[in-house]
Design a protein around this motif. Structure first.
Motif, short mmCIF file in Angstrom:
data_model
loop_
_atom_site.label_atom_id
_atom_site.label_comp_id
_atom_site.label_asym_id
_atom_site.label_seq_id
_atom_site.Cartn_x
_atom_site.Cartn_y
_atom_site.Cartn_z
N LEU A 89 -20.26 24.12 -8.87
CA LEU A 89 -21.23 24.84 -8.04
C LEU A 89 -20.79 26.29 -7.78
N THR A 90 -19.51 26.58 -8.01
CA THR A 90 -18.99 27.90 -7.61
C THR A 90 -19.71 29.04 -8.32
N ASN B 40 -16.34 28.49 -0.61
CA ASN B 40 -17.52 27.68 -0.32
C ASN B 40 -17.03 26.36 0.26
N ASP B 41 -17.27 26.13 1.56
CA ASP B 41 -16.70 24.96 2.24
C ASP B 41 -17.67 23.79 2.30
N PHE B 42 -17.14 22.61 2.04
CA PHE B 42 -17.95 21.38 2.04
C PHE B 42 -17.26 20.27 2.82
N PHE B 43 -18.06 19.34 3.30
CA PHE B 43 -17.56 18.02 3.69
C PHE B 43 -18.12 17.01 2.70
N LEU C 34 -20.70 29.23 3.10
CA LEU C 34 -20.01 30.01 2.09
C LEU C 34 -19.48 31.27 2.77
N ASN C 35 -18.15 31.41 2.78
CA ASN C 35 -17.52 32.55 3.46
C ASN C 35 -17.44 33.72 2.50
N THR C 36 -18.23 34.76 2.75
CA THR C 36 -18.22 35.91 1.85
C THR C 36 -17.18 36.95 2.27
N VAL C 37 -16.72 36.86 3.51
CA VAL C 37 -15.76 37.86 3.99
C VAL C 37 -14.49 37.15 4.45
N CYS D 290 -8.55 11.20 10.51
CA CYS D 290 -8.93 12.59 10.21
C CYS D 290 -10.18 12.72 9.36
N VAL D 291 -10.67 13.94 9.27
CA VAL D 291 -11.68 14.31 8.27
C VAL D 291 -11.13 15.51 7.50
N SER D 292 -11.61 15.68 6.27
CA SER D 292 -11.14 16.80 5.45
C SER D 292 -12.29 17.67 4.99
N GLU D 293 -12.08 18.97 5.10
CA GLU D 293 -13.08 19.95 4.65
C GLU D 293 -12.52 20.58 3.39
N ILE D 294 -13.31 20.58 2.33
CA ILE D 294 -12.80 21.07 1.04
C ILE D 294 -13.55 22.35 0.68
N GLY D 295 -12.80 23.40 0.37
CA GLY D 295 -13.42 24.66 -0.02
C GLY D 295 -13.12 24.94 -1.47
N ARG D 296 -14.05 25.63 -2.15
CA ARG D 296 -13.79 26.11 -3.50
C ARG D 296 -13.73 27.62 -3.43
#
Ligand code: ADP
Ligand code: MG
Length: 469
Positions: free
Chosen positions: A54-55, A108-111, A140-143, A414-420
């Motif tokens: 998706l990136t 780009n962060d996802f759960f 999606l963190n652009t900065v 826990c939960v995990s947040e995965i970013g690309r």
């Protein structure tokens, strides 16, 4: 209770982390390791691949959005009338275009939503595209997409522990090289030897080592020097020379923003002038102002509408992106819908736990959750409500994780947040280089709302290799 052997292991791993440069300062000025997990996150290879693929389309989308001044103005100007910070950012725009290149370094962060794996396997496909996914985009963190250095170093540490039979094998990850290569390519494109990278910093930076690690790598790999300055210092120490931004006598090829996304970064009008100085020059901004504005929550909410998204991407891509979006609404949309015949206050009191209320801010700690939403909304005017979006609260899969915070180990649910990470270089809006640059995992206690690693809420983590799943 930990055995003596476990205690020694934890102590040894903590010292190893420091040796790798996985560091942070505590508020009292003491140096410690950045929080990290010793339980690599397990996910299927299929979901991992889907996320990675998706990136590139997301970067293409953001480049287009960032160039569409009318679209951004149409959706953000009404909010800028009630949000002085957004107004100030929009006022930084120069009347003439002084830059033709832009570099995007995003995350780009996802759960992964809590849907049984069996259900995932049974998802239907149409035209070869799966109709559903367990992926839910947070944003999606652009900065200032942080952690390319720290997470690469944690990957090295976890790999070493695997080789010593102390941890399962992990999926290779190296966003550091990809990000540094992108900076070097951009500097080369700027075309002046002996030019530098300007790192726009906060004066009280908590994530200093992630930045210093990048700077050092850029120097050792490419011999490109970095100048660190706050926006105020950029105004004092910088000037324009034939269109170039010159700081401390050096031409700035690339300006990398690790600040400038919160009102705190603009303590006085000199900071605003510093931001405008950058804007008026030809330096390659990471990200440029249009891209920073494209990362606003309001834009995310608008792009989640099929009819809006289809203006920017093909139908196939639109299907792939749309299925990762959680529900997002304006407050008006929620309280004025015919199906909600009850009063907005009553509706909210029954549904607030299912939502996150977000203003147009970055950097963590700005959102409202559950009962906070109920208290907050009545305290602002109907006009001010426009500056917020309501996002469905994602319910991720939970798992057990051994978390290491300041030398102390604790096993938590826990939960995990995965970013690309993605890097994308464009010239006059034409994409020249676009690639996925690896991943970030942040693992936090299930009941923790926010995700800040340096704020101590979550731990950096890696992904367990797939054959163990
Ligand atoms: P910021 O730009 O300030 O970092 P984010 O939108 O990324 O704001 O939210 C901060 C953190 O809050 C995220 O990293 C995530 O852990 C949590 N969060 C945000 N949105 C949601 C959501 N819809 N569901 C669950 N958690 C969320
Ligand atoms: Mg964010």
């Amino acid at each position: 209770m930990q055995t003596q052997e476990q205690k020694e292991f934890i102590q040894n791993v903590t010292e190893q982390a420091k040796l790798h440069g996985i560091l942070k300062y505590l508020p009292n000025g003491d140096l410690t390791h950045a929080p990290f997990s010793l339980s690599p996150y397990s996910m299927t290879e299929q979901v991992f691949e889907e996320m990675a693929e998706l990136t590139i389309p997301f970067s293409d989308l953001m480049i287009q959005v960032s160039r569409n001044t009318d679209f951004l103005a149409h959706h953000l100007e009404p909010i800028a009338t009630i949000d002085p910070f957004l107004k100030m950012l929009m006022d930084c725009r120069s009347s003439e275009i002084t830059q033709n290149c832009q570099l995007l370094v995003h995350r780009n962060d996802f759960f992964i939503a809590n849907i049984k794996h069996n259900d995932n396997r049974n998802f239907h496909t149409t035209h070869g595209i799966q109709e559903k996914t367990v992926l839910r985009q947070v944003e999606l963190n652009t900065v200032s997409a942080s952690f390319p250095f720290l997470i690469t170093k944690l990957n090295q540490l976890h790999k070493q522990l695997f080789e010593q039979n102390k941890l399962p094998e992990v999926v290779k990850n190296n966003p550091l090289d990809a990000v540094v290569d992108a900076f070097a390519d951009a500097a080369q494109n700027y075309g002046l030897s002996d030019s530098v990278m300007l790192l726009v910093v906060q004066t009280d930076e908590k994530n200093l080592f992630d930045q210093l690690g990048l700077e050092l790598h850029l120097w050792s790999k490419y011999k490109i020097a970095t100048i660190r300055k706050s926006l105020t210092e950029i105004y004092t120490d910088g000037k324009l020379n034939q269109g170039h931004l010159v700081v401390d006598g050096k031409i700035v090829a690339v300006t990398y923003f690790r600040a400038g996304y919160t009102p705190d970064d603009f303590p006085a009008k000199e900071a605003f002038k510093g931001r405008k100085l950058i804007e008026a020059s030809s330096t390659i901004q990471v990200p440029d102002l249009g891209m920073q504005l494209s990362g606003m929550k309001k834009i995310q909410q608008i792009l989640a509408k099929k009819e809006v998204l289809s203006n920017f991407v093909s139908e196939d891509i639109s299907i792939r992106l749309l299925k990762t979006f959680a529900k997002m609404h304006t407050l008006d949309e929620i309280t004025n819908t015919p199906e909600f015949k009850i009063s907005p206050a009553k509706w909210l009191s029954e549904h607030a736990d299912k939502y996150v209320l977000k203003p147009q801010r970055e950097g963590g700690g700005n959102n409202y959750y559950g009962s906070e939403i109920l208290k907050f909304i009545p305290s602002i005017s109907k006009e001010e409500q426009k500056a917020y979006i309501m996002m469905e609260k994602i319910q991720p899969e939970t798992h057990s994780s051994l978390q290491l915070v300041n030398g102390q180990a604790e096993t938590l649910n826990c939960v995990s947040e995965i970013g690309r990470f993605g890097v994308c270089f464009a010239e006059n809006g034409k994409v020249k280089n676009n690639l996925d640059a690896g991943y970030l995992v942040r693992t936090k206690a299930k009941n923790e709302n926010e995700g800040g690693v340096c704020a101590g809420f979550s731990c950096l983590n890696t992904i367990a290799s797939f054959d163990q799943y």
